[in-house]
Motif scaffolding. Structure first.
Motif, PDB file in Angstrom:
ATOM      1  N   MET A   1       0.847  -1.189   0.000  1.00  0.00           N
ATOM      2  CA  MET A   1       0.000   0.000   0.000  1.00  0.00           C
ATOM      3  C   MET A   1       0.887   1.245   0.000  1.00  0.00           C
ATOM      4  N   ARG A   2       0.559   2.180  -0.859  1.00  0.00           N
ATOM      5  CA  ARG A   2       1.337   3.399  -0.959  1.00  0.00           C
ATOM      6  C   ARG A   2       0.995   4.342   0.194  1.00  0.00           C
ATOM      7  N   ARG A   4       2.175   8.321   1.854  1.00  0.00           N
ATOM      8  CA  ARG A   4       2.925   9.555   1.688  1.00  0.00           C
ATOM      9  C   ARG A   4       3.031  10.299   3.019  1.00  0.00           C
ATOM     10  N   CYS A  22      -2.790   7.855   3.602  1.00  0.00           N
ATOM     11  CA  CYS A  22      -3.006   6.562   2.943  1.00  0.00           C
ATOM     12  C   CYS A  22      -4.256   6.663   2.082  1.00  0.00           C
ATOM     13  N   ASP A  88      -1.938  13.020  -7.499  1.00  0.00           N
ATOM     14  CA  ASP A  88      -2.215  11.754  -8.189  1.00  0.00           C
ATOM     15  C   ASP A  88      -3.187  11.923  -9.357  1.00  0.00           C
ATOM     16  N   ASP A 263       7.479   9.395  -0.137  1.00  0.00           N
ATOM     17  CA  ASP A 263       6.528   8.578  -0.921  1.00  0.00           C
ATOM     18  C   ASP A 263       7.053   7.157  -0.886  1.00  0.00           C
ATOM     19  N   GLY A 264       6.308   6.271  -0.208  1.00  0.00           N
ATOM     20  CA  GLY A 264       6.834   4.919  -0.020  1.00  0.00           C
ATOM     21  C   GLY A 264       5.764   3.854  -0.018  1.00  0.00           C
ATOM     22  N   GLU A 265       6.197   2.631   0.303  1.00  0.00           N
ATOM     23  CA  GLU A 265       5.318   1.464   0.313  1.00  0.00           C
ATOM     24  C   GLU A 265       5.139   0.991   1.745  1.00  0.00           C
ATOM     25  N   LEU A 266       3.874   0.867   2.155  1.00  0.00           N
ATOM     26  CA  LEU A 266       3.543   0.345   3.473  1.00  0.00           C
ATOM     27  C   LEU A 266       3.272  -1.144   3.331  1.00  0.00           C
ATOM     28  N   TYR A 267       4.056  -1.979   3.980  1.00  0.00           N
ATOM     29  CA  TYR A 267       3.870  -3.422   3.897  1.00  0.00           C
ATOM     30  C   TYR A 267       2.877  -3.860   4.956  1.00  0.00           C
TER      31      TYR A 267
END
Length: 268
Positions: A1-2, A4, A22, A88, A263-267
């Motif tokens: 999940m992206r 910011r 999110c 976006d 700006d990243g990825e949430l695991y």
């Protein structure tokens, strides 16, 4: 999940108030405990969760969590959310958000984002016991802020606002005993129309860098005192931030800028 992180009410990175954002898919909300855990992990004053709305009243559903609890109103995380959605390409111009404070509107333009929020008119109250000691300054006036559920504490001048040395344990006790969210401290400004600081340790926010929601009470107070409606406030935290305010009837318009810094990825 992206995910910011956005600096809100900021015209450059590492100023203003950082918020997590999110953007979720349409459908049911994730488990509340999970959203609270994400907010606790980020440790920002607020983390916003937004999804396309299935209802007719708004385009988006929006919720906000501090590191310890869900809140009913948040300005900077709403501004950050509008900034992310615009970045976006998911909105242009006005967007509507269904929230615990009703439908809120964000209007995205080149020179900033304007939030349409409910106005919270201050009403004079007695200062609670221990307030002066908790802030290390003497209050001049104290106000309740209605549904905002803060105390608005007016002091003599900008230097006094900046001189506040908060006793977070004492402030937490005052706000818990009064069923309050936090304390707003404010005074006339030197460069700006007014300055403020905001403390909410009982909500997991010792000092909030820039508090959009607090300006829903600051705006009508200073508009009446200064005799005009278009004002510029500065929140004099270590990071600092500018909020342009215009009260209008039972609404208040809050305007500011925002910058994405992560700006990243949430695991999950």
């Amino acid at each position: 999940m992206r995910i910011r992180v956005v600096d809100a009410f900021a015209d450059r990175p590492f100023t203003g108030n950082p918020a997590g954002v999110c953007v979720l898919d349409a459908g049911d909300w994730p488990d509340e405990a999970w959203m609270q855990s994400v907010a606790a992990e980020l440790k920002h004053a607020e983390t916003a969760f937004v999804r396309p709305s299935a209802g007719a009243q708004a385009e988006w559903d929006l919720r906000w969590f501090t590191p310890t609890k869900e809140v009913v109103l948040c300005g900077h995380a709403t501004l950050a959310t509008a900034h992310v959605l615009a970045t976006d390409g998911k909105l242009s111009g006005k967007a509507t958000f269904a929230t615990l404070s009703g439908v809120l509107v964000a209007d995205v333009a080149d020179d900033g984002i304007t939030l349409d929020f409910p106005l919270n008119l201050p009403s004079a109250v007695e200062a609670p016991e221990g307030l002066a000691a908790a802030l290390a300054v003497e209050p001049v006036e104290v106000y309740a802020t209605g549904a905002l559920n803060d105390l608005l504490v007016v002091v003599r001048g900008e230097a006094t606002v900046r001189a506040v040395v908060p006793d977070y344990d004492a402030i937490a006790a005052i706000t818990r005993n009064g069923g309050l969210r936090g304390l707003i401290v404010t005074a006339p400004g030197e460069e700006y129309d007014f300055v403020s600081r905001f403390f909410a340790p009982a909500s997991g926010i010792p000092e909030d860098p820039v508090t959009g929601s607090a300006h829903t009470s600051l705006a009508p107070y200073w508009a009446e005192r200064l005799g005009r409606d278009e004002l510029v406030g500065y929140q004099a935290s270590a990071r600092g931030g500018v909020v342009r305010v215009t009260p209008s009837g039972d609404r208040v318009y809050l305007k500011g800028q925002a910058i994405t810094v992560l700006d990243g990825e949430l695991y999950v």
